[in-house]
Design an enzyme around this catalytic site. Structure first.
Site, PDB file in Angstrom:
ATOM      1  N   THR A 107       8.783 -14.691  17.488  1.00 43.31           N
ATOM      2  CA  THR A 107       7.225 -14.014  16.524  1.00 43.31           C
ATOM      3  C   THR A 107       6.491 -14.229  15.516  1.00 43.31           C
ATOM      4  OG1 THR A 107       6.974 -11.702  15.497  1.00 43.31           O
ATOM      5  CG2 THR A 107       7.141 -11.900  17.929  1.00 43.31           C
ATOM      6  N   CYS A 167       7.283  -7.603   8.319  1.00 40.36           N
ATOM      7  CA  CYS A 167       7.246  -6.688   8.948  1.00 40.36           C
ATOM      8  C   CYS A 167       7.636  -5.577   7.636  1.00 40.36           C
ATOM      9  CB  CYS A 167       7.577  -6.113  10.311  1.00 40.36           C
ATOM     10  SG  CYS A 167       6.535  -6.628  11.016  1.00 40.36           S
ATOM     11  N   ARG A 180       3.543 -14.361   9.187  1.00 36.50           N
ATOM     12  CA  ARG A 180       2.382 -13.911   9.114  1.00 36.50           C
ATOM     13  C   ARG A 180       2.557 -12.529   9.120  1.00 36.50           C
ATOM     14  NH1 ARG A 180       0.372 -11.874  13.030  1.00 36.50           N
ATOM     15  NH2 ARG A 180       0.594 -13.275  15.298  1.00 36.50           N
ATOM     16  N   CYS A 182       2.074  -8.636   9.719  1.00 38.75           N
ATOM     17  CA  CYS A 182       2.201  -7.602  10.817  1.00 38.75           C
ATOM     18  C   CYS A 182       0.993  -6.507  10.606  1.00 38.75           C
ATOM     19  CB  CYS A 182       2.642  -6.683  10.978  1.00 38.75           C
ATOM     20  SG  CYS A 182       2.688  -5.569  12.469  1.00 38.75           S
ATOM     21  N   CYS A 231       1.328  -2.698  11.120  1.00 34.43           N
ATOM     22  CA  CYS A 231       1.695  -2.378  10.064  1.00 34.43           C
ATOM     23  C   CYS A 231       1.387  -2.208   8.523  1.00 34.43           C
ATOM     24  CB  CYS A 231       3.606  -2.346   9.895  1.00 34.43           C
ATOM     25  SG  CYS A 231       4.238  -3.314   9.138  1.00 34.43           S
ATOM     26  N   ASP A 242      11.568  18.549 -28.173  1.00 35.50           N
ATOM     27  CA  ASP A 242      10.230  18.289 -27.755  1.00 35.50           C
ATOM     28  C   ASP A 242      10.080  20.198 -27.932  1.00 35.50           C
ATOM     29  OD1 ASP A 242       6.740  18.070 -26.077  1.00 35.50           O
ATOM     30  OD2 ASP A 242       8.317  19.309 -24.851  1.00 35.50           O
TER      31      ASP A 242
END
Length: 478
Positions: free
Chosen positions: A19, A23, A52, A54, A57, A428
């Site tokens: 694709t 993601c 590129r 998603c 998400c 402290d």
């Protein structure tokens, strides 16, 4: 990826060769076949490989990797500086100069570990900033490109289309943004974090120690004045169940990515609370404290130099007295700002400005006045770097060499200014009292030896120890 574990969002990115999409690990889409998956250590590396983001998400909105706060090596220091916008302002040579290495060394180490050089990493950050402005404002696209740090409209359009597979106009249309532009420089956005997050100590501490005129708690939000590279700003931060609501009022929109980075750093939003709490639970004394309020963060500072001066003002005095001393300094030497929506009046004075102060005007013991002046001189002269790209060990050594700066002050600065997750204030009073009441060793030496098991998260152990007492820093104001 099979378990959709959001804890690892920002640690790495996954890409699918069929694709050409990358993601976050928790993407709700069903995982692809293993043979079609590729793994990248940064979004910039995935983009460089031709993938590129998603649209489901939105991996560019993941929290940052917690490694960059934990580690103190060259790569971590470089990543903190890139997040602060140094590459956009000074270029790669400027980044290398701040790190004290050659440009070639910085490039080589970033590519080796992150799969992308500083320019690609900065480009990915610009793309994320552009998307934020496109989707949450109605600013003209030319203003968006300028504010996100792009050199031209053409580069802006090409980058957005390449990274998100949509034009800027299509991105805005998809977000359903109306056509009315917001007030100039005013932006509302969400700051993501890894769950769980305990807001009580985080916002309670910031509110209880707020310097009058520079910080305030108003209408359920912590508000602070920001000194930024191109101007000033005001941030309002409010905890929500799954994010921190952030409203920024900026004098110059070019400061957006830097302001976001500093707000995230202030609230320690890139931390991995699951890893921190898992280690601290191994101590049977700390385990009940962790189980009661998991996800405590370490409150830091938007300006490490300012907080270092405040740390000396807070030596051996109450929280209220420290606020009073700092407020007087701000009223006398701070830079005035406008805040129509609240009560902020000044920026904290710079070291250069404080070089001109009359030490007799400080209602402090003589030794503490001398300590303030010594620190201011070292900071103004560049002898100590407390910024995100600074060498923590070197800064500690140089702070310790100054008169009047003992272990408490040095470790407090390391924790709040330098963001060292392993800083430990064994001397402290609150830590010692908590240790004694819990049955832990309470002398500094013995407690430090016991705390070796808490490394590298001793600063978080301090938050849990403080949380065992009854103090305003543990309660978020109503």
């Amino acid at each position: 990826m099979r378990s959709k574990d959001a804890r690892f969002d920002g640690w790495f990115f996954t890409a699918v060769t069929t694709t050409r999409i990358y993601c976050r690990p928790s993407c709700p889409v069903a995982p692809p076949k293993a043979e079609n998956m590729r793994f990248y250590p940064s979004s910039a590396a995935a983009q460089q490989a031709g993938f590129r983001a998603c649209k489901r998400c939105r991996p560019d909105t993941s929290p940052g990797s917690p490694e960059w706060d934990e580690r103190a090596d060259l790569v971590a220091r470089a990543m903190r500086l890139i997040a602060d916008g140094v590459v956009d302002r000074k270029g790669v040579p400027g980044l290398a100069a701040e790190l004290g290495y050659s440009t070639r060394q910085v490039e080589r180490q970033l590519v080796a570990e992150l799969g992308a050089g500083p320019l690609a990493l900065a480009r990915a950050q610009r793309a994320q900033t552009a998307r934020l402005l496109i989707e949450t404002t109605a600013l003209p696209m030319g203003d968006v490109a300028f504010a996100a740090g792009f050199a031209s409209i053409r580069t802006f359009n090409e980058t957005v289309r390449e990274v998100f597979a949509l034009s800027p106009t299509e991105l805005r249309r998809r977000a359903g943004r109306g056509g009315v532009a917001p007030a100039v420089g005013a932006l509302s956005l969400r700051l993501p974090f890894r769950a769980p997050l305990c807001p009580d100590n985080l916002f309670g501490h910031l509110a209880a120690t707020a310097v009058p005129g520079v910080e305030e708690w108003r209408d359920g939000s912590y508000r602070c004045a920001l000194r930024l590279p191109h101007g000033t700003g005001v941030a309002a931060l409010r905890p929500m169940p799954d994010h921190v609501a952030c409203r920024l009022e900026l004098g110059d929109l070019r400061d957006l990515s830097t302001a976001i980075s500093r707000c995230r750093r202030l609230l320690d939003l890139d931390a991995d609370p699951v890893a921190v709490d898992e280690l601290l639970r191994a101590d049977s004394v700390l385990a009940p404290l962790v189980d009661k309020d998991p996800g405590r963060r370490v409150p830091r500072s938007t300006d490490p130099v300012d907080f270092a001066v405040r740390a000396i003002l807070g030596q051996q005095v109450s929280t209220a007295a420290a606020r009073t001393h700092a407020g007087r300094l701000v009223a006398a030497y701070g830079e005035p700002i406008d805040d129509p929506g609240g009560g902020l009046t000044h920026l904290f004075p710079t070291p250069e400005t404080l070089m001109e102060l009359d030490p007799r005007s400080l209602a402090l013991p003589r030794a503490r006045r001398a300590a303030v002046l010594a620190l201011v001189e070292a900071l103004a002269g560049g002898g100590i770097d407390l910024g995100p790209g600074g060498d923590r060990d070197l800064a500690r050594a140089r702070l310790s060499a100054l008169p009047g700066l003992g272990p408490w002050t040095v470790e407090t600065i390391a924790m709040r200014s330098m963001g060292d997750p392993d800083a430990f204030v064994a001397t402290d009073l609150g830590v010692k009292a908590a240790a004694k009441s819990l049955g832990l060793p309470h002398t500094p030496g013995a407690l430090t030896r016991h705390a070796r098991a808490w490394r590298p998260w001793r600063a978080y152990a301090v938050q849990y120890l403080w949380g065992s007492g009854d103090h305003a820093v543990n309660r978020m104001p109503l």
